[in-house]
Design an enzyme around this catalytic site. Structure first.
Site, PDB file in Angstrom:
ATOM      1  N   LYS A  35       0.835  -1.201   0.000  1.00  0.00           N
ATOM      2  CA  LYS A  35       0.000   0.000   0.000  1.00  0.00           C
ATOM      3  C   LYS A  35       0.872   1.254   0.000  1.00  0.00           C
ATOM      4  O   LYS A  35       2.080   1.179   0.219  1.00  0.00           O
ATOM      5  CB  LYS A  35      -0.910  -0.008   1.226  1.00  0.00           C
ATOM      6  CG  LYS A  35      -0.176  -0.089   2.546  1.00  0.00           C
ATOM      7  CD  LYS A  35      -1.104  -0.258   3.716  1.00  0.00           C
ATOM      8  CE  LYS A  35      -0.316  -0.328   5.027  1.00  0.00           C
ATOM      9  NZ  LYS A  35      -1.185  -0.371   6.197  1.00  0.00           N
ATOM     10  N   TYR A 255      16.767  30.093   4.924  1.00  0.00           N
ATOM     11  CA  TYR A 255      15.581  30.853   5.322  1.00  0.00           C
ATOM     12  C   TYR A 255      15.515  30.980   6.836  1.00  0.00           C
ATOM     13  O   TYR A 255      15.709  30.012   7.572  1.00  0.00           O
ATOM     14  CB  TYR A 255      14.313  30.152   4.821  1.00  0.00           C
ATOM     15  CG  TYR A 255      14.085  30.241   3.340  1.00  0.00           C
ATOM     16  CD1 TYR A 255      13.912  31.470   2.709  1.00  0.00           C
ATOM     17  CD2 TYR A 255      14.028  29.091   2.558  1.00  0.00           C
ATOM     18  CE1 TYR A 255      13.698  31.544   1.343  1.00  0.00           C
ATOM     19  CE2 TYR A 255      13.808  29.154   1.192  1.00  0.00           C
ATOM     20  CZ  TYR A 255      13.647  30.388   0.592  1.00  0.00           C
ATOM     21  OH  TYR A 255      13.426  30.468  -0.762  1.00  0.00           O
TER      22      TYR A 255
END
Length: 358
Positions: A35, A255
């Site tokens: 999955k 940043y």
């Protein structure tokens, strides 16, 4: 030259990890969890490589259909069952096995035309309190399912562990005992163990085991890595240094200026970021490998780049290889530095990195 970010998938490592499951649970059949795009590794390629397992587990009809259209003929189990009654038409068409985990599933099957034939796993809630029928209803629902002509007998019996990765917890022992009590007298194969159950709870192996994370080489235990259990990483995320920058003492990197250079030093810029699946909030000092030497992430991870401290690699040059996780650097270490799990890191991979198979 194209962007040098690659996800290398090592299919021999996958086969090795399957062999480890077989060695740990030699009397159990294997339902391999593929999955979530096979935990980020590519559902079709992984399913095609899993030649020695007996069944595959997916989360939805769509995942199962993708496998059938890729030519996969093994039994495929819809681990959450169907979400709507009309999905039973395609479930029958593609010969999917169904997990029944609540009364509406029973009612859907009772009302479905009899031309179809379904293999069923009845899921019992023994303590996870997520999916599964209540223990006191298990026998009644088992009998109702047994009375439906379109259901293939015997019906499988399944549960899921909530704390198998917590070795000091008594919850798993209680779940095993409750499952044995509730299913006493009911015919059908038993399935309890996920990866943690396979590795740490041999009394839970039952007729079928359901490995997920361990197939891909990672450990489900917070303080261990896959190598502690002789598992091999299937995915290696790599890139290259695309720039080297001289930063003065006191210079802020990235940043927000979250990391300040303690001295005049070189900073490497790596061509990978959260747009590729690398965790945005990996903290300062998250390890990477440059020329097989450990260096540390510094500053905030950007969408397309991250920056690393090159003091351990003063001879590094533009174009040098960087391993973000995988061969030589366990993904579990990156997960710990990112305050998340190997599950999330692997399954969050984006389509941008180029794929290589070995």
């Amino acid at each position: 030259m194209s962007r040098p970010t690659y996800m290398t998938i090592n299919l021999p490592a996958l086969q090795h990890n399957v062999a480890r499951v077989q060695a740990l649970a030699p009397h159990s059949s294997i339902m391999a969890m593929v999955k979530a795009n096979a935990y980020g590794h590519g559902i079709e390629r992984v399913a095609q490589a899993l030649t020695s397992v007996q069944a595959l587990g997916v989360a939805s009809l769509e995942e199962g259909v993708k496998l059938r259209e890729a030519g996969i003929t093994k039994p495929i189990v819809l681990m959450e069952g169907v979400f709507y009654a009309d999905e039973l038409i395609d479930a029958a068409r593609y010969h999917f096995s169904l997990v029944v985990h609540h009364l509406p599933h029973v009612e859907m099957l009772e009302q479905f035309p009899l031309e179809a034939a379904f293999s069923i796993w009845l899921k019992i809630d023994t303590g996870m309190h997520r999916l599964g029928v209540a223990p006191h209803l298990a026998h009644e629902i088992y009998q109702r399912l047994s009375a439906i002509p379109s259901i293939i007998k015997p019906i499988g019996l399944m549960t899921h562990f909530a704390e198998a990765d917590l070795l000091a917890s008594t919850a798993t022992t209680r779940q095993i005992e409750l499952f044995q009590q509730v299913t006493h007298g009911l015919q059908g194969p038993r399935s309890l163990a996920n990866s943690a159950g396979i590795l740490a709870w041999p009394t839970a192996h039952g007729d079928w085991v359901r490995p997920g994370l361990m197939l891909y080489g990672a450990s489900p235990f917070a303080d261990k890595t896959g190598s502690d259990y002789d598992l091999q990483p299937v995915m290696t995320l790599s890139s290259r240094l695309i720039a080297i920058t001289q930063v003065p003492r006191g210079g802020k990197v990235g940043y927000g200026g979250t990391w300040v250079a303690p001295e005049d030093m070189l900073i490497g810029v790596v061509g990978v970021g959260y747009g590729d699946g690398y965790p945005q909030y990996a903290e300062n000092a998250t390890p990477v490998l440059i020329n097989q030497q450990v260096c540390q992430v510094v500053g905030r991870v950007s969408m397309d780049m991250l920056t690393v401290d090159l003091r351990n690699q003063p001879e590094a040059k533009i174009g040098d290889a960087v391993i973000l996780w995988g061969e030589g650097l366990p993904v579990e270490q990156v997960a710990r530095h990112s305050h998340t799990s190997a599950y999330e890191i692997l399954t969050r991979m984006t389509p941008r990195p180029k794929i290589k198979e070995v």
